[in-house]
Write a protein that holds these residues in place. Structure first.
Motif, PDB file in Angstrom:
ATOM      1  N   TYR A  98      46.441  65.978  53.718  1.00  0.00           N
ATOM      2  CA  TYR A  98      45.904  64.485  53.221  1.00  0.00           C
ATOM      3  C   TYR A  98      47.101  63.464  54.883  1.00  0.00           C
ATOM      4  O   TYR A  98      48.275  63.919  55.614  1.00  0.00           O
ATOM      5  N   GLY A  99      45.994  62.544  55.449  1.00  0.00           N
ATOM      6  CA  GLY A  99      46.581  61.829  56.514  1.00  0.00           C
ATOM      7  C   GLY A  99      46.805  60.822  55.971  1.00  0.00           C
ATOM      8  O   GLY A  99      45.668  60.271  55.801  1.00  0.00           O
ATOM      9  N   TYR A 100      47.524  60.056  56.674  1.00  0.00           N
ATOM     10  CA  TYR A 100      46.643  58.753  57.559  1.00  0.00           C
ATOM     11  C   TYR A 100      47.052  58.321  58.763  1.00  0.00           C
ATOM     12  O   TYR A 100      48.253  58.920  59.308  1.00  0.00           O
ATOM     13  N   TYR A 101      45.872  57.416  58.946  1.00  0.00           N
ATOM     14  CA  TYR A 101      45.910  57.534  60.254  1.00  0.00           C
ATOM     15  C   TYR A 101      46.641  55.617  60.210  1.00  0.00           C
ATOM     16  O   TYR A 101      46.130  54.875  59.894  1.00  0.00           O
ATOM     17  N   MET A 102      47.865  54.774  61.210  1.00  0.00           N
ATOM     18  CA  MET A 102      47.870  53.799  61.484  1.00  0.00           C
ATOM     19  C   MET A 102      47.813  53.784  62.890  1.00  0.00           C
ATOM     20  O   MET A 102      48.693  53.901  63.685  1.00  0.00           O
ATOM     21  N   VAL A 103      47.704  51.871  62.877  1.00  0.00           N
ATOM     22  CA  VAL A 103      46.854  51.311  64.439  1.00  0.00           C
ATOM     23  C   VAL A 103      48.076  49.936  64.066  1.00  0.00           C
ATOM     24  O   VAL A 103      47.523  48.816  63.701  1.00  0.00           O
ATOM     25  N   THR A 104      48.813  50.059  64.582  1.00  0.00           N
ATOM     26  CA  THR A 104      50.077  48.498  64.992  1.00  0.00           C
ATOM     27  C   THR A 104      49.376  47.956  66.332  1.00  0.00           C
ATOM     28  O   THR A 104      49.094  48.337  66.857  1.00  0.00           O
ATOM     29  N   ASP A 105      49.132  46.501  66.148  1.00  0.00           N
ATOM     30  CA  ASP A 105      49.599  46.088  67.207  1.00  0.00           C
ATOM     31  C   ASP A 105      50.558  44.849  67.889  1.00  0.00           C
ATOM     32  O   ASP A 105      50.528  44.451  68.273  1.00  0.00           O
ATOM     33  N   GLY A 106      51.590  45.182  67.160  1.00  0.00           N
ATOM     34  CA  GLY A 106      52.758  44.537  67.793  1.00  0.00           C
ATOM     35  C   GLY A 106      53.453  42.690  66.806  1.00  0.00           C
ATOM     36  O   GLY A 106      53.898  42.619  66.537  1.00  0.00           O
ATOM     37  N   SER A 107      52.017  43.101  65.623  1.00  0.00           N
ATOM     38  CA  SER A 107      52.406  41.718  64.631  1.00  0.00           C
ATOM     39  C   SER A 107      52.831  42.265  63.308  1.00  0.00           C
ATOM     40  O   SER A 107      53.488  43.544  63.662  1.00  0.00           O
ATOM     41  N   GLU A 108      52.997  41.500  62.633  1.00  0.00           N
ATOM     42  CA  GLU A 108      52.984  41.676  60.910  1.00  0.00           C
ATOM     43  C   GLU A 108      53.201  41.606  60.323  1.00  0.00           C
ATOM     44  O   GLU A 108      52.662  42.021  58.837  1.00  0.00           O
ATOM     45  N   PHE A 109      51.337  42.375  61.209  1.00  0.00           N
ATOM     46  CA  PHE A 109      50.435  43.086  60.041  1.00  0.00           C
ATOM     47  C   PHE A 109      49.985  44.221  60.471  1.00  0.00           C
ATOM     48  O   PHE A 109      49.955  44.507  62.024  1.00  0.00           O
ATOM     49  N   VAL A 110      49.138  45.343  59.380  1.00  0.00           N
ATOM     50  CA  VAL A 110      48.858  46.361  60.394  1.00  0.00           C
ATOM     51  C   VAL A 110      47.291  46.155  61.214  1.00  0.00           C
ATOM     52  O   VAL A 110      46.592  45.390  59.985  1.00  0.00           O
ATOM     53  N   ARG A 111      47.373  46.634  62.068  1.00  0.00           N
ATOM     54  CA  ARG A 111      45.903  46.391  62.805  1.00  0.00           C
ATOM     55  C   ARG A 111      44.773  47.238  62.043  1.00  0.00           C
ATOM     56  O   ARG A 111      43.775  47.030  61.239  1.00  0.00           O
ATOM     57  N   GLY A 147      38.760  47.726  48.819  1.00  0.00           N
ATOM     58  CA  GLY A 147      39.053  48.007  49.591  1.00  0.00           C
ATOM     59  C   GLY A 147      40.321  47.292  49.990  1.00  0.00           C
ATOM     60  O   GLY A 147      40.655  47.298  50.785  1.00  0.00           O
ATOM     61  N   PHE A 148      40.741  49.012  49.941  1.00  0.00           N
ATOM     62  CA  PHE A 148      42.585  48.939  50.262  1.00  0.00           C
ATOM     63  C   PHE A 148      42.746  49.147  51.496  1.00  0.00           C
ATOM     64  O   PHE A 148      43.484  48.233  52.084  1.00  0.00           O
ATOM     65  N   GLU A 149      41.602  49.683  52.500  1.00  0.00           N
ATOM     66  CA  GLU A 149      42.366  49.762  53.790  1.00  0.00           C
ATOM     67  C   GLU A 149      41.876  47.946  54.334  1.00  0.00           C
ATOM     68  O   GLU A 149      42.542  47.832  55.341  1.00  0.00           O
ATOM     69  N   LYS A 150      40.618  47.751  54.045  1.00  0.00           N
ATOM     70  CA  LYS A 150      40.585  46.073  53.894  1.00  0.00           C
ATOM     71  C   LYS A 150      42.102  45.133  53.860  1.00  0.00           C
ATOM     72  O   LYS A 150      42.910  44.311  54.958  1.00  0.00           O
ATOM     73  N   LEU A 151      42.526  45.720  52.058  1.00  0.00           N
ATOM     74  CA  LEU A 151      43.219  44.511  51.906  1.00  0.00           C
ATOM     75  C   LEU A 151      44.906  44.787  52.585  1.00  0.00           C
ATOM     76  O   LEU A 151      45.243  43.834  52.792  1.00  0.00           O
ATOM     77  N   MET A 152      45.114  46.242  53.161  1.00  0.00           N
ATOM     78  CA  MET A 152      46.193  46.878  54.222  1.00  0.00           C
ATOM     79  C   MET A 152      46.320  45.766  55.117  1.00  0.00           C
ATOM     80  O   MET A 152      47.333  45.451  55.874  1.00  0.00           O
ATOM     81  N   GLU A 153      44.766  45.328  55.710  1.00  0.00           N
ATOM     82  CA  GLU A 153      44.851  44.539  57.519  1.00  0.00           C
ATOM     83  C   GLU A 153      45.743  42.939  57.103  1.00  0.00           C
ATOM     84  O   GLU A 153      45.798  42.896  58.161  1.00  0.00           O
ATOM     85  N   ARG A 154      46.066  42.673  56.019  1.00  0.00           N
ATOM     86  CA  ARG A 154      46.000  41.321  55.777  1.00  0.00           C
ATOM     87  C   ARG A 154      47.215  40.921  55.124  1.00  0.00           C
ATOM     88  O   ARG A 154      47.609  39.899  54.573  1.00  0.00           O
ATOM     89  N   ARG A 155      47.792  42.042  54.790  1.00  0.00           N
ATOM     90  CA  ARG A 155      49.199  42.281  54.315  1.00  0.00           C
ATOM     91  C   ARG A 155      50.101  42.732  55.004  1.00  0.00           C
ATOM     92  O   ARG A 155      50.302  43.177  55.591  1.00  0.00           O
ATOM     93  N   SER A 156      51.570  42.692  54.170  1.00  0.00           N
ATOM     94  CA  SER A 156      52.664  42.589  54.788  1.00  0.00           C
ATOM     95  C   SER A 156      53.350  43.931  55.132  1.00  0.00           C
ATOM     96  O   SER A 156      52.690  45.041  54.166  1.00  0.00           O
ATOM     97  N   PHE A 157      53.826  45.070  56.014  1.00  0.00           N
ATOM     98  CA  PHE A 157      53.928  46.078  55.909  1.00  0.00           C
ATOM     99  C   PHE A 157      54.451  46.992  54.381  1.00  0.00           C
ATOM    100  O   PHE A 157      54.004  47.617  53.973  1.00  0.00           O
ATOM    101  N   ILE A 158      55.400  45.366  54.342  1.00  0.00           N
ATOM    102  CA  ILE A 158      55.917  45.931  52.352  1.00  0.00           C
ATOM    103  C   ILE A 158      55.457  45.625  51.586  1.00  0.00           C
ATOM    104  O   ILE A 158      55.003  46.244  50.405  1.00  0.00           O
ATOM    105  N   GLN A 159      54.681  44.692  51.473  1.00  0.00           N
ATOM    106  CA  GLN A 159      53.288  44.627  50.314  1.00  0.00           C
ATOM    107  C   GLN A 159      52.661  45.367  50.596  1.00  0.00           C
ATOM    108  O   GLN A 159      52.025  45.623  49.470  1.00  0.00           O
ATOM    109  N   ASN A 160      52.365  45.853  51.448  1.00  0.00           N
ATOM    110  CA  ASN A 160      51.213  46.851  51.369  1.00  0.00           C
ATOM    111  C   ASN A 160      51.627  48.505  50.583  1.00  0.00           C
ATOM    112  O   ASN A 160      50.854  49.030  49.959  1.00  0.00           O
TER     113      ASN A 160
END
Lengths: 180, 389
Positions: free
Chosen positions: B332-345, B66-79
């Motif tokens: 190999y690709g990373y799609y990232m969406v951010t919403d201005g918060s401390e967490f990745v969307r 569940g990495f993608e899910k975990l990343m939504e709850r961690r800060s950018f550096i924790q990810n």
């Protein structure tokens, strides 16, 4: 590129066109026009490569945004096509007839978000989660911490950060921490 | 170069008809999740008519964390500590793409020296990964000498990683803003010595493995990928190049320092297991050349980290990006969406194995002998963790 986007605006009423970075443009299209638009892009505009298909949960707006990422190898351009669907009526037209790999993405989205893709092959088979009986886990309301505490119980943290002391007290209390 | 003519209407996208198991004519056999002939923890549900495969279904989920899910709850550096675990034999591509996506969304420019060190790090990773893959491919066809050579030699490359990054597997070297350190003293000489040795090893591998009559007989004609399959199935990397499709992100849309390196896209003719294997051997040699070029051209001093905000309270402006790189298996690709918060969307990780191990594998397996399934699978070079994310 500009001509193509203008034509798509006219024919498919696309909106929110945004150039995200060099060679990546995103826009929104209505759910009803999405499949025809994707077919058009693939057959007429050379966007033959489906990089991936995914979903973003905007729970605060009560919508799922489906993202289809398409790439044109000749023009070296990528398009992100966004389709908003309601979280309550979470169904979308399947594109498994357009790309032979699309059914796998749709199967995953069914499992992880609960989105239905009528007609998509094997869409209701388990993908990663065998025997899953909770709400689809990638939905924002699914609380991973609460789930793991309920399923696996609470595990107390260590009393000490010293491994030697931890081994002695917790794991080998009768042997004084001596493994001999 | 093979010219692609768009989608073939004749290509059969339909799923196979269900097999009548009640007839008693067929046997169901599971290959994996624990099996020496499987790449990582996944399984193939095979339906056999005698020893011929008539149906194949790929099952994943044995490594779902569940990495993608975990990343939504961690800060950018924790990810950052999470992403490298998505493709175990090639963590560096995850580190680079995650960092690159974050940098792009927050407008961070990395120093010149970091660009070169990242390029070299990625190519060292490619070399280590290919060496392990050559061993797997050879072992799948019953040759056990080559795996001993290449797996052992991979350890010398891991030694270089240890010197450069402090770790052998999960390096966490490419961080948002640059890299964690410069090169240690004497690294260049040791790296060049190891490259010289690797080159000699590959000559021996070619003699022993690729000229072996049994390997040739069994791998030629096995699992042919035709050009009309490439786009519908999303086939990328060496699997696509082996049938003449000249596509390599390093060349087509150069990133990092690839536009300053001298190399050509290698292509094959008929993408069968042998051709794919031979193409990867050539790409391993090319990789050695790229590492040498990086050693020659990389700046010897200068900053390797950009000025960064306090990562403990790091907010990234709302935005969306898709970044990609050419890993050993293709895009190999990373799609990232951010919403201005401390967490990745949202983060979506696009690994080549997603299609190679499922839609492509299920199609290619049908009609083959059960004895060839391991070789076919390794020839597609798949990593299950990047499917499950």
């Amino acid at each position: 590129m500009k001509d193509m986007l203008q034509r798509l605006q006219r024919d498919f009423n696309i909106s929110d066109i945004t150039e995200r970075q060099l060679r990546l443009t995103t826009f929104h299209v209505k759910k009803q026009s999405a499949e025809t638009l994707l077919r058009e892009l693939r057959d007429r505009e050379g966007y033959t490569h489906l990089n991936f298909m995914t979903c973003i949960d905007y729970i605060e707006d009560d919508i799922f945004t489906l993202v289809y990422m398409l790439h044109n190898y000749d023009k070296k351009n990528t398009l992100g096509i966004h389709v908003n669907i309601s979280r309550d009526d979470e169904a979308m037209i399947s594109i498994h007839t357009l790309w032979a790999q699309a059914w796998t993405y749709q199967r995953e989205l069914r499992e992880m978000y609960g989105i239905r893709f009528p007609g998509s092959p094997r869409v209701d088979e388990d993908f990663c989660l065998e025997g899953w009986d909770q709400i689809p886990p990638m939905r924002r309301e699914f609380d991973t911490k609460k789930f793991s505490e309920e399923r696996f119980g609470h595990r107390a943290g260590r009393q000490s950060e010293q491994p030697r002391k931890h081994m002695k007290v917790e794991l080998y209390p009768n042997r004084g921490g001596d493994e001999k | 170069m093979t010219q692609l003519t768009g989608h073939s209407s004749a290509l059969d996208f339909a799923q196979p008809e269900p097999v009548d198991m009640a007839s008693g004519k067929y046997v169901k056999l599971w290959q994996g999740p624990q099996h020496p002939g499987i790449t990582g923890n996944m399984s193939l549900e095979l339906t056999l008519d005698g020893d011929t495969i008539i149906d194949c279904k790929t099952h994943v989920g044995y490594l779902h964390r569940g990495f993608e899910k975990l990343m939504e709850r961690r800060s950018f550096i924790q990810n950052f500590t999470v992403v490298c675990r998505i493709a175990v034999p090639e963590p560096t591509f995850n580190e680079y793409l995650y960092s690159h996506a974050v940098e792009q969304l927050s407008g961070i420019k990395i120093p010149e020296r970091a660009i070169w060190l990242r390029t070299m790090n990625l190519e060292l990773m490619r070399l280590a990964s290919f060496l392990m893959w050559i061993g797997g491919m050879s072992g799948a066809f019953g040759q056990y000498t080559v795996p001993n050579w290449t797996t052992a030699y991979r350890d010398f490359v891991l030694d270089l990683f240890e010197e450069m990054t402090g770790a052998r597997i999960y390096h966490m070297y490419i961080v948002p803003g640059g890299v964690r350190a410069g090169l240690p003293d004497g690294f260049e000489k040791r790296a060049r010595d190891i490259m010289d040795g690797a080159e000699k090893l590959l000559d021996q591998v070619e003699r022993v493995m690729f000229n072996n009559a049994v390997f040739k007989a069994r791998s030629k004609g096995l699992g042919i990928i035709t050009p009309d399959m490439i786009d519908p199935y999303g086939i990328v990397g060496p699997n696509a190049r082996a049938c003449g499709v000249e596509r390599d992100i390093r060349k087509d849309e150069p990133y990092l320092a690839y536009d300053q390196l001298n190399f050509e896209t290698i292509t094959g003719k008929d993408s069968d297991a042998y051709e794919r294997a031979y193409l990867r051997l050539q790409e391993t040699r090319q990789c050695i050349s790229l590492i040498r070029q990086c050693l020659d051209k990389a700046p010897k001093d200068g900053p390797f980290q950009a000025d960064m905000p306090n990562v403990l309270h790091w907010k990234i402006p709302a935005g969306e990006t898709y970044v990609k790189a050419e890993c050993t298996r293709g895009e190999y690709g990373y799609y990232m969406v951010t919403d201005g918060s401390e967490f990745v969307r949202r983060v979506h990780v696009r690994g080549p194995s997603y299609t190679h191990a499922i839609a492509v594998m299920e199609r290619l397996a049908v009609g083959n002998n059960i004895a060839d399934i391991a070789g076919l699978m390794v020839s597609l070079h798949t990593y299950p963790p990047e499917i499950e994310r």
